[in-house]
Every structure is written in C-alpha cells, then in structure tokens.
Design an enzyme around this catalytic site. Sequence first.
Site, PDB file in Angstrom:
ATOM      1  N   ASN A   1      -5.482  12.458  -0.203  1.00 20.46           N
ATOM      2  CA  ASN A   1      -4.655  11.656   0.699  1.00 20.46           C
ATOM      3  C   ASN A   1      -5.608  10.943   1.659  1.00 20.46           C
ATOM      4  O   ASN A   1      -6.828  11.127   1.618  1.00 20.46           O
ATOM      5  CB  ASN A   1      -3.638  12.533   1.440  1.00 20.46           C
ATOM      6  N   LYS A   2      -5.050  10.134   2.525  1.00 24.33           N
ATOM      7  CA  LYS A   2      -5.835   9.311   3.449  1.00 24.33           C
ATOM      8  C   LYS A   2      -6.952  10.088   4.128  1.00 24.33           C
ATOM      9  O   LYS A   2      -6.746  11.238   4.540  1.00 24.33           O
ATOM     10  CB  LYS A   2      -4.878   8.717   4.488  1.00 24.33           C
TER      11      LYS A   2
ATOM     12  N   ASP B   1      -1.809  10.880  -2.470  1.00 24.75           N
ATOM     13  CA  ASP B   1      -2.116   9.831  -3.447  1.00 24.75           C
ATOM     14  C   ASP B   1      -2.292  10.395  -4.849  1.00 24.75           C
ATOM     15  O   ASP B   1      -2.113   9.695  -5.841  1.00 24.75           O
ATOM     16  CB  ASP B   1      -3.376   9.070  -3.037  1.00 24.75           C
TER      17      ASP B   1
ATOM     18  N   GLN C   1      -3.110   2.865   9.769  1.00 19.92           N
ATOM     19  CA  GLN C   1      -1.769   2.914   9.157  1.00 19.92           C
ATOM     20  C   GLN C   1      -0.795   3.712  10.029  1.00 19.92           C
ATOM     21  O   GLN C   1       0.409   3.452  10.026  1.00 19.92           O
ATOM     22  CB  GLN C   1      -1.835   3.555   7.760  1.00 19.92           C
TER      23      GLN C   1
ATOM     24  N   ALA D   1       0.889   5.120  -2.204  1.00 23.61           N
ATOM     25  CA  ALA D   1       0.810   5.390  -3.639  1.00 23.61           C
ATOM     26  C   ALA D   1       2.050   4.947  -4.437  1.00 23.61           C
ATOM     27  O   ALA D   1       1.926   4.187  -5.406  1.00 23.61           O
ATOM     28  CB  ALA D   1       0.515   6.877  -3.851  1.00 23.61           C
TER      29      ALA D   1
ATOM     30  N   ARG E   1       0.850  -1.193   0.000  1.00 25.73           N
ATOM     31  CA  ARG E   1       0.000   0.000   0.000  1.00 25.73           C
ATOM     32  C   ARG E   1       0.889   1.248   0.000  1.00 25.73           C
ATOM     33  O   ARG E   1       2.096   1.153   0.167  1.00 25.73           O
ATOM     34  CB  ARG E   1      -0.948  -0.010   1.206  1.00 25.73           C
TER      35      ARG E   1
HETATM   36  O1  MRU Z   1      -4.834   3.290   1.814  1.00 32.45           O
HETATM   37  P1  MRU Z   1      -3.347   3.502   1.846  1.00 32.45           P
HETATM   38  O2  MRU Z   1      -2.717   2.971   3.089  1.00 32.45           O
HETATM   39  O3  MRU Z   1      -2.678   3.017   0.592  1.00 32.45           O
HETATM   40  O4  MRU Z   1      -3.175   5.093   1.883  1.00 32.45           O
HETATM   41  C1  MRU Z   1      -1.892   5.644   1.844  1.00 32.45           C
HETATM   42  C2  MRU Z   1      -1.863   7.115   1.960  1.00 32.45           C
HETATM   43  O5  MRU Z   1      -2.873   7.786   2.012  1.00 32.45           O
HETATM   44  C3  MRU Z   1      -0.507   7.758   1.896  1.00 32.45           C
HETATM   45  O6  MRU Z   1      -0.485   8.921   2.659  1.00 32.45           O
HETATM   46  C4  MRU Z   1      -0.170   8.102   0.444  1.00 32.45           C
HETATM   47  O7  MRU Z   1      -0.328   6.994  -0.380  1.00 32.45           O
HETATM   48  C5  MRU Z   1       1.205   8.632   0.296  1.00 32.45           C
HETATM   49  S1  MRU Z   1       2.443   7.408   0.499  1.00 32.45           S
HETATM   50  C6  MRU Z   1       3.929   8.104   0.183  1.00 32.45           C
END
Ligand code: MRU
Length: 334
Positions: free
Chosen positions: A243-244, A233, A192, A48, A46
């Site tokens: 983003n998350k 993302d 996370q 991005a 997981r």
């Molecule tokens: O659902 P996830 O765990 O893949 O979400 C990840 C995020 O939101 C991160 O902040 C994003 O991908 C940036 S990672 C460098």
Amino acid sequence: MNFKTLELVDKKLRWIDQTVLPLEVSYKTSDDYQEIITAIKRLEVRGAPAIGIAAAFALAIAAEKEQDTYDEFILKVANELRDSRPTAVNLFWAIDRMLDIYVKYANESTEDIINELFYEAKCIHKEDIAMCQQIGLNGATLIKDGDTILTHCNAGALATGGIGTALAVMYTCKEQGKKIQVFADETRPLLQGARLTAWELQQENIDVTLITDNTAGMLMRQGKIDHVIVGADRVTNNGDVANKIGTYAVAVLAKEHGVPFYVALPDSTYDKSLETGDEIIIEERSSEEVTKGFGNQTAPDNVKVYSPAFDVTPAEYVSYYITDKGLQKGMREE
Ligand code: MRU
C-alpha cells in the site's frame, strides 16, 4: 457522493482529474486510450480499483476506435496499459479479464467483440461498486459509536468505482448513525490524504482532522486512535500488503501501541499468484515529486532522491482483512 470518479459517457471515459483536487473539481473526457494511460501515469486517475476500471474501459474504447487488425492491436494496448503502473494488481487483473473476453469472442463480428468488451468493462465497474458496499458493511461491524479511526493515503470513492474500501467503512458507520472521528495522514509526497481523503470526507460531512504523517505516533501514544484502516494495492497469499509508502510505519506504530490495524480490500486486490510481498514490484516515482512537489522547490538542486510509491506491510501486523466476503484473519481463509 456528489462526484463521479469514473464514468462511461457515449463510449468515452470521463474522469475527475485528481491532480487538481481539492482546489478544482474538474473532469476530463477522452476516447483515446493513450490519453487514459497518461491520466493513470499522472495520477489523474489513481487508487488500485479505479486504475483497473479505467484500464478495462480503455481497452474497450481502443477496440471501438481501431475496428481492424485486432489481435496485434489489442495486445499492444494491453501491454501499454500494463506498463502504466506496476504495483496495483487490479490493473493486471482487469486487463487479463478483458483479454479473456477478447479471446472468447475473437471469431465473432467486430461489432460483437466491441459490445462484449464494453459489457465486461461495465461489469468490472459494477462489481467494484458492490464490493465497496460490502466492505463498508463488513468493516463497520468493527467500529463503535464514538470511535476514532486513522487512515493513510486515499482508499475512498476517488480510488474506486464505488464508495471506497477503507473509507467505505466510515461512510457505512455514518449511515448507521455511529459518530466517528477520522484522522487523515497527509501522505507525503503526493498528499493523497490531504488533497483527497480530507476533501472526500468533508463532502460527506464526516468529522476529519488532517495530520502530518509524523503525528500518527504521538496520537497513538496519547490513546487517541481506536483503529487504523488502510486500503491496499496488492495482497499476497501469505497476507503481506502493498500500500502507499508510509503504511508500514503506521502498522508498526499501531502494533507498538496496541491499536488494531485493518486492511480493506476487494477480491480484485488479492494476488493469488504471489506467495509473499517480497515478490511485489514497487513503483518508484520521479525525484521532482519529492524535491519540487506542487511547484515549490524544497530541496537543493541535484540532491539524490529515493521515492518508492508503496511499501509492504508484513501480514503479522494486520489484525483483520476487511474484504467483500467478510472479516478475515488471513487471506487463505476463503
Ligand atoms: O499512488 P496511489 O494514489 O494510486 O496510491 C493509492 C493507494 O495506495 C491506495 O491506498 C490503494 O490503491 C487502495 S485504494 C482503494
């Protein structure tokens, strides 16, 4: 780092299974592209940039196994990969890059096509490592010795091919001898921040304090947060940031309390084809992740659930974009 998020071993992809962290440090290996897609969907892989790298390797691995009837097969694999998660643009960026290579070498021998696909996937991985390093160096210029930083979700080594994006800034500060303190939002519902960011920072001996998502506002009001740094993302031309889920709330809190809010991203996260965040497709996750997260039922049977995995933070909340190219006030500056 004493772990490897993704690695190509004998033309198989090896990844750390992030669903069992922090209790187990366990790796999976596969040369079956469908297993890699499942790993992306289950969030074993997981973040991005990591999703993009895994998809690139999955395409090369699929090509190696099939060795025949290529045109249709490669497009089928690419489409299945595209369907795995909709929001992180790195996935689509990496697949398009791999398809360009396929088209370029389509008339060459099967062996040449496969070699070129593996070569391109390795380049995508290596470039990500370099971009993470540069993001760390660029972002560290914003941080002073003794500063406190709040982060949301996990934008660390676990989310990338290298040392992360938001967390790269922290690792670089440490290397430069700056003492920093990090507050990690636990990041409901999949935690996370608690499971991954807290673990990752602990591994590197960075002072990290885990907080529930609801605690961020109080800490900012008490003047205990100097900076917020998050990953992304997808970032659009006008600077809107997907983003998350929960990132937007943190950005609004930061603005209210005069705390600078930084978004760290590699070039592969910048979606030049979209003008604003309204155009970004936001993934919705299953209700069980909210009602029975990690096995314990915490809500009544059959309750309606809405669980977007990401939100969009409007550009006006972002103090700086920390990219591999430098510190930017907006995305179009390049
Ligand atoms: O659902 P996830 O765990 O893949 O979400 C990840 C995020 O939101 C991160 O902040 C994003 O991908 C940036 S990672 C460098």
